[in-house]
Write a protein that holds these residues in place. Structure first.
Motif, PDB file in Angstrom:
ATOM      1  N   TYR A 196       0.869  -1.173   0.000  1.00 43.48           N
ATOM      2  CA  TYR A 196       0.000   0.000   0.000  1.00 43.48           C
ATOM      3  C   TYR A 196       0.907   1.225   0.000  1.00 43.48           C
ATOM      4  CZ  TYR A 196      -4.441  -2.380   0.653  1.00 43.48           C
ATOM      5  OH  TYR A 196      -5.563  -3.140   0.458  1.00 43.48           O
ATOM      6  N   LYS A 205       2.369  -5.274   2.928  1.00 44.65           N
ATOM      7  CA  LYS A 205       1.264  -5.709   3.777  1.00 44.65           C
ATOM      8  C   LYS A 205       1.543  -7.088   4.353  1.00 44.65           C
ATOM      9  CE  LYS A 205      -2.674  -7.551   2.399  1.00 44.65           C
ATOM     10  NZ  LYS A 205      -4.022  -7.800   1.837  1.00 44.65           N
ATOM     11  N   ASN A 208      -2.900  -8.293   6.815  1.00 40.76           N
ATOM     12  CA  ASN A 208      -3.851  -7.190   6.648  1.00 40.76           C
ATOM     13  C   ASN A 208      -3.389  -5.876   7.267  1.00 40.76           C
ATOM     14  OD1 ASN A 208      -5.719  -8.891   5.311  1.00 40.76           O
ATOM     15  ND2 ASN A 208      -6.459  -9.634   7.284  1.00 40.76           N
ATOM     16  N   GLU A 209      -2.112  -5.790   7.631  1.00 38.80           N
ATOM     17  CA  GLU A 209      -1.599  -4.566   8.236  1.00 38.80           C
ATOM     18  C   GLU A 209      -0.324  -4.106   7.539  1.00 38.80           C
ATOM     19  OE1 GLU A 209      -0.988  -5.282  12.383  1.00 38.80           O
ATOM     20  OE2 GLU A 209      -3.104  -5.047  12.895  1.00 38.80           O
ATOM     21  N   VAL A 210      -0.021  -2.820   7.692  1.00 41.92           N
ATOM     22  CA  VAL A 210       1.269  -2.282   7.260  1.00 41.92           C
ATOM     23  C   VAL A 210       1.878  -1.517   8.427  1.00 41.92           C
ATOM     24  CG1 VAL A 210       0.627  -2.099   4.825  1.00 41.92           C
ATOM     25  CG2 VAL A 210       0.233  -0.162   6.341  1.00 41.92           C
ATOM     26  N   SER A 221       1.532   0.038  13.572  1.00 35.62           N
ATOM     27  CA  SER A 221       0.791  -0.827  12.652  1.00 35.62           C
ATOM     28  C   SER A 221      -0.573  -0.223  12.341  1.00 35.62           C
ATOM     29  CB  SER A 221       0.604  -2.221  13.262  1.00 35.62           C
ATOM     30  OG  SER A 221       1.847  -2.868  13.401  1.00 35.62           O
ATOM     31  N   ALA A 224      -4.649  -2.132   6.792  1.00 37.48           N
ATOM     32  CA  ALA A 224      -4.502  -1.713   5.396  1.00 37.48           C
ATOM     33  C   ALA A 224      -5.755  -1.978   4.568  1.00 37.48           C
ATOM     34  CB  ALA A 224      -3.307  -2.421   4.766  1.00 37.48           C
ATOM     35  N   ASP A 225      -6.366  -3.137   4.759  1.00 33.43           N
ATOM     36  CA  ASP A 225      -7.511  -3.511   3.924  1.00 33.43           C
ATOM     37  C   ASP A 225      -8.715  -2.627   4.219  1.00 33.43           C
ATOM     38  OD1 ASP A 225      -6.073  -5.439   2.686  1.00 33.43           O
ATOM     39  OD2 ASP A 225      -6.865  -7.106   3.849  1.00 33.43           O
ATOM     40  N   HIS A 268      -2.797   0.646  -4.158  1.00 40.66           N
ATOM     41  CA  HIS A 268      -2.566  -0.758  -3.837  1.00 40.66           C
ATOM     42  C   HIS A 268      -1.738  -1.379  -4.954  1.00 40.66           C
ATOM     43  CE1 HIS A 268      -4.016  -5.074  -4.121  1.00 40.66           C
ATOM     44  NE2 HIS A 268      -3.416  -5.028  -2.949  1.00 40.66           N
TER      45      HIS A 268
END
Length: 337
Positions: A196, A205, A208-210, A221, A224-225, A268
């Motif tokens: 992302y 990613k 589901n996190e960055v 953290s 992201a989704d 994305h």
């Protein structure tokens, strides 16, 4: 031979015995719940009596006298309620809420009578049935929560195994520019990464996190989704849950899900499959709008598939891109001749 009355009596006895057998599996003590090995079942409890959860907004739990009481189990935090973000079933009295607290016509968490939720969860190295506070309720330590995860004073979703084959096979990338991301090739035998990008800096990613790093080197953290508003309102959003805007990379949390934010545009990046002329296919890193985001053309989306003004998974991508590739190849041949 049985007469008609005997047959009817046998049928009635069998019917109620069956119903009781099913019912007895629906209601049990908290101690019995903790011994269960069935990972598909979850329960809500009151006074150590637990009732099986059927994905509804209310649940029936017997009181100490054995009478079944129907309670609203969709509960909001006080912050969500104050901000007008509580979209749960409305209440008019404390007694309607499993938490025994109704404010502004919504059930809210209650420290005096905390809701107890039991579920089979994934720990770092094992699975176990746990009972504790549900998502969104205030907590002090991990052990307060069913998920065994307390963050920023609130119970979060459960942790997943970080040593899974999927995560293990991912190549780790440091933050980089979008231009550098687009140079990443599909890696044979490994899981291709997703990114992302924010302000032309792209972050990989994981789960589901960055992780974003500030100037002092501190990492935070973010979820992201994201989902569009329509998906969230119709309960078709399955992304990681949020409580505050600040938990989302998009900085916008609605109904406990991160949603797209026009004020903070994100890109994305993921590997997309392209058909080659005549035969075969190729994979290439591509950046664009994520699935669920509003679009006007295929070229805006990472998947290169804009359906009904929404970026979507490319279920017909291979055939569509093959047609495009064939068309370009034929035009090239005609031009050459």
């Amino acid at each position: 031979m049985y007469n008609n009355k005997s047959l009817i009596l046998i049928f009635i006895t069998f019917f109620f015995t069956s119903i009781y057998g099913v019912y007895s599996q629906e209601i049990m003590s908290k101690e019995e719940v903790l011994k269960l090995k069935d990972k598909s079942n979850s329960f809500y409890c009151k006074d150590d009596i637990c009732s099986k959860y059927h994905m509804e907004n209310t649940i029936d739990i017997p009181n100490k006298e054995g009478n079944m009481i129907n309670y609203i189990i969709d509960i909001c935090s006080t912050i969500e309620n104050d901000l007008g973000q509580c979209k749960t079933e409305k209440c008019t009295a404390y007694s309607q809420c499993l938490s025994n607290k109704c404010i502004n016509n919504h059930c809210v968490f209650n420290e005096v009578t905390p809701v107890v939720f039991c579920k089979m969860i994934n720990l770092i190295t094992s699975k176990e049935m746990r009972c504790g506070k549900p998502f969104g309720e205030s907590c002090k330590i991990d052990n307060d929560c069913t998920s065994n995860k307390c963050g920023n004073g609130f119970c979060e979703e459960e942790r997943y195994k970080i040593d899974s084959d999927y995560e293990h096979n991912k190549i780790k990338y440091e933050p980089m520019s979008k231009e550098e991301v687009l140079k990443i090739d599909d890696q044979d035998g490994s899981i291709t990464p997703e990114f992302y990008c924010k302000d032309n800096i792209c972050y990989q990613k994981f789960d589901n996190e960055v992780d974003l790093q500030d100037k002092q080197g501190n990492k935070t953290s973010y979820i992201a989704d994201t989902c569009n508003t329509a998906s969230i309102e119709s309960n078709y959003c399955y992304s990681k849950k949020c409580i505050f805007d600040s938990q989302c990379l998009s900085n916008k949390c609605i109904n406990r899900h991160c949603t797209f934010n026009e004020n903070i545009p994100l890109e994305h990046c993921a590997v997309v499959t392209y058909a080659l002329p005549f035969f075969g296919q190729d994979k290439k890193m591509r950046c664009g709008k994520a699935n669920g985001e509003i679009c006007d053309s295929n070229n805006e989306c990472t998947t290169k598939n804009c359906e009904h003004k929404i970026c979507d998974y490319d279920s017909t991508g291979d055939s569509r891109m093959m047609t495009e590739a064939m068309g370009k190849a034929l035009l090239g041949i005609v031009a050459f001749l």
